[in-house]
Design a protein around this motif. Structure first.
Motif, PDB file in Angstrom:
ATOM      1  N   ALA A 299      76.590  45.895 -43.827  1.00 43.27           N
ATOM      2  CA  ALA A 299      75.182  45.943 -44.227  1.00 43.27           C
ATOM      3  C   ALA A 299      74.345  46.592 -43.133  1.00 43.27           C
ATOM      4  N   ARG A 300      74.730  46.289 -41.879  1.00 44.39           N
ATOM      5  CA  ARG A 300      73.897  46.785 -40.779  1.00 44.39           C
ATOM      6  C   ARG A 300      74.679  46.763 -39.476  1.00 44.39           C
ATOM      7  N   ILE A 301      74.528  47.834 -38.699  1.00 46.19           N
ATOM      8  CA  ILE A 301      75.073  47.890 -37.347  1.00 46.19           C
ATOM      9  C   ILE A 301      73.928  48.283 -36.422  1.00 46.19           C
ATOM     10  N   ASP A 302      73.674  47.412 -35.430  1.00 44.27           N
ATOM     11  CA  ASP A 302      72.574  47.639 -34.496  1.00 44.27           C
ATOM     12  C   ASP A 302      73.152  48.095 -33.159  1.00 44.27           C
ATOM     13  N   LEU A 303      72.868  49.362 -32.811  1.00 36.70           N
ATOM     14  CA  LEU A 303      73.368  49.928 -31.562  1.00 36.70           C
ATOM     15  C   LEU A 303      72.253  50.129 -30.543  1.00 36.70           C
ATOM     16  N   ARG A 304      71.116  49.485 -30.748  1.00 40.71           N
ATOM     17  CA  ARG A 304      69.973  49.724 -29.870  1.00 40.71           C
ATOM     18  C   ARG A 304      70.149  49.090 -28.498  1.00 40.71           C
ATOM     19  N   ASP A 305      70.975  48.047 -28.394  1.00 36.54           N
ATOM     20  CA  ASP A 305      71.265  47.434 -27.102  1.00 36.54           C
ATOM     21  C   ASP A 305      72.499  48.110 -26.528  1.00 36.54           C
ATOM     22  N   PRO A 306      72.396  48.749 -25.380  1.00 39.15           N
ATOM     23  CA  PRO A 306      73.551  49.480 -24.839  1.00 39.15           C
ATOM     24  C   PRO A 306      74.723  48.584 -24.455  1.00 39.15           C
ATOM     25  N   ASP A 307      74.474  47.277 -24.304  1.00 45.32           N
ATOM     26  CA  ASP A 307      75.547  46.373 -23.880  1.00 45.32           C
ATOM     27  C   ASP A 307      76.115  45.538 -25.016  1.00 45.32           C
ATOM     28  N   LEU A 308      75.564  45.689 -26.219  1.00 42.86           N
ATOM     29  CA  LEU A 308      75.995  44.829 -27.310  1.00 42.86           C
ATOM     30  C   LEU A 308      75.870  45.571 -28.636  1.00 42.86           C
ATOM     31  N   VAL A 309      76.910  45.482 -29.474  1.00 39.10           N
ATOM     32  CA  VAL A 309      76.890  46.049 -30.818  1.00 39.10           C
ATOM     33  C   VAL A 309      76.802  44.881 -31.796  1.00 39.10           C
TER      34      VAL A 309
END
Length: 315
Positions: free
Chosen positions: A277-287
């Protein structure tokens, strides 16, 4: 006593006895030098202290400008000129020096049609009187054209050689779809409906930012094939919307690194095949990943190892 002379004049008789006095010779009058001809403009120029040659040149220039001004405003002169040009044109046409063929090189069929319309070349125009620079300017105003050369091949052919802009994407903004090239420049003549194979970029600023992000995405074929739209958010970052309804959120900075993280995750879990549904890659240390079943989000470290279940949080 002197005897009187009969028939003579007393005064004449008296005068005969006087001696004549010699008159001094008259001096001849000096001939007056004629003044050289000096028109008013020449005299005015000389009054400025200019050398004679410079003064003559300046006066001639002023006079020529005056004559040109008169001729330019005289309608009779215009009619005579037009008649002379028309007569020359007819002569050139009779000699076969007329436009019979226009060739467009370096353009697709769709672009070539727009280029021909813009060139404005009619059949049987006198080929020697064509202003090739003007034709080139009209052609380069076509959105398809990056640069152009116009060549005259006597007796009857004009060649228009162009460097065509390459289509990159369809840009959707303010309710309109426009095809853009590899520099983000719009091609107004291109019909977006004819380019359904191009990626769709959406939002303000997406046209200018598209070349950079599409370079990154095209090198990732598995991801690119699944994308439905690439959406510009606040003219800072991108959201990738997949054809099956998923959403991938990219950061404002470090887009390439974020896509590398997604590649690593896909290699381990084949997440692009499984769906999400959603993948958040905005945090460089956490997917952060939300599965399609709308369950809780599973945060995953950037190195690909799955985080403990206790660290999950809903998106």
């Amino acid at each position: 006593m002197a005897a009187a002379m009969r028939g003579g004049s007393p005064s004449r008789a008296r005068g005969q006895g006087r001696p004549k006095v010699a008159q001094p010779p008259r001096r001849p009058a000096k001939p007056q030098k004629s003044k050289p001809y000096a028109p008013a403009k020449l005299a005015a120029a000389q009054s400025l202290g200019l050398a004679p040659l410079t003064a003559v040149s300046l006066a001639a220039l002023v006079a020529a400008i005056g004559v040109a001004a008169v001729l330019a405003t005289d309608p009779r002169v215009h009619r005579m000129r037009d008649q002379a040009v028309a007569s020359i044109d007819r002569g050139l046409i009779d000699l076969g020096l007329k436009v019979a063929t226009v060739q467009v090189q370096g353009a697709t069929p769709a672009a070539a049609a727009d280029i021909l319309r813009a060139a404005g070349l009619g059949k049987d125009q006198p080929i020697l009187h064509l202003d090739l620079n003007a034709v080139r300017g009209r052609v380069e105003n076509v959105g398809w054209v990056k640069s152009a050369k116009v060549i005259r091949l006597l007796p009857d052919t004009i060649v228009i050689a162009v460097t065509q802009r390459q289509t990159l994407a369809v840009w959707q903004h303010a309710g309109r779809n426009v095809v853009i090239d590899s520099e983000g420049r719009a091609i107004p003549e291109a019909d977006p409906g004819q380019f359904t194979d191009l990626p769709l970029v959406v939002g303000e600023g997406a046209d200018q930012a598209a070349p950079a992000v599409l370079t990154l995405l095209k090198s990732r074929g598995r991801l690119m094939d699944r994308l439905d739209a690439i959406v510009r958010v606040d003219d800072r970052r991108w959201d990738l919307r997949t054809k099956d309804g998923g959403l991938i959120e990219l950061p404002a900075d470090g887009t390439s690194k974020a896509l590398d993280q997604l590649d690593s995750l896909d290699q381990q879990s084949r997440i692009l095949d499984l769906g999400f549904a959603r993948i958040d890659l905005r945090d460089p240390d956490l997917v952060a990943v939300r599965p399609r079943d709308a369950g809780p989000t599973t945060p995953t470290p950037a190195n690909g190892a799955q985080a403990p279940a206790g660290n999950a949080q809903a998106l």
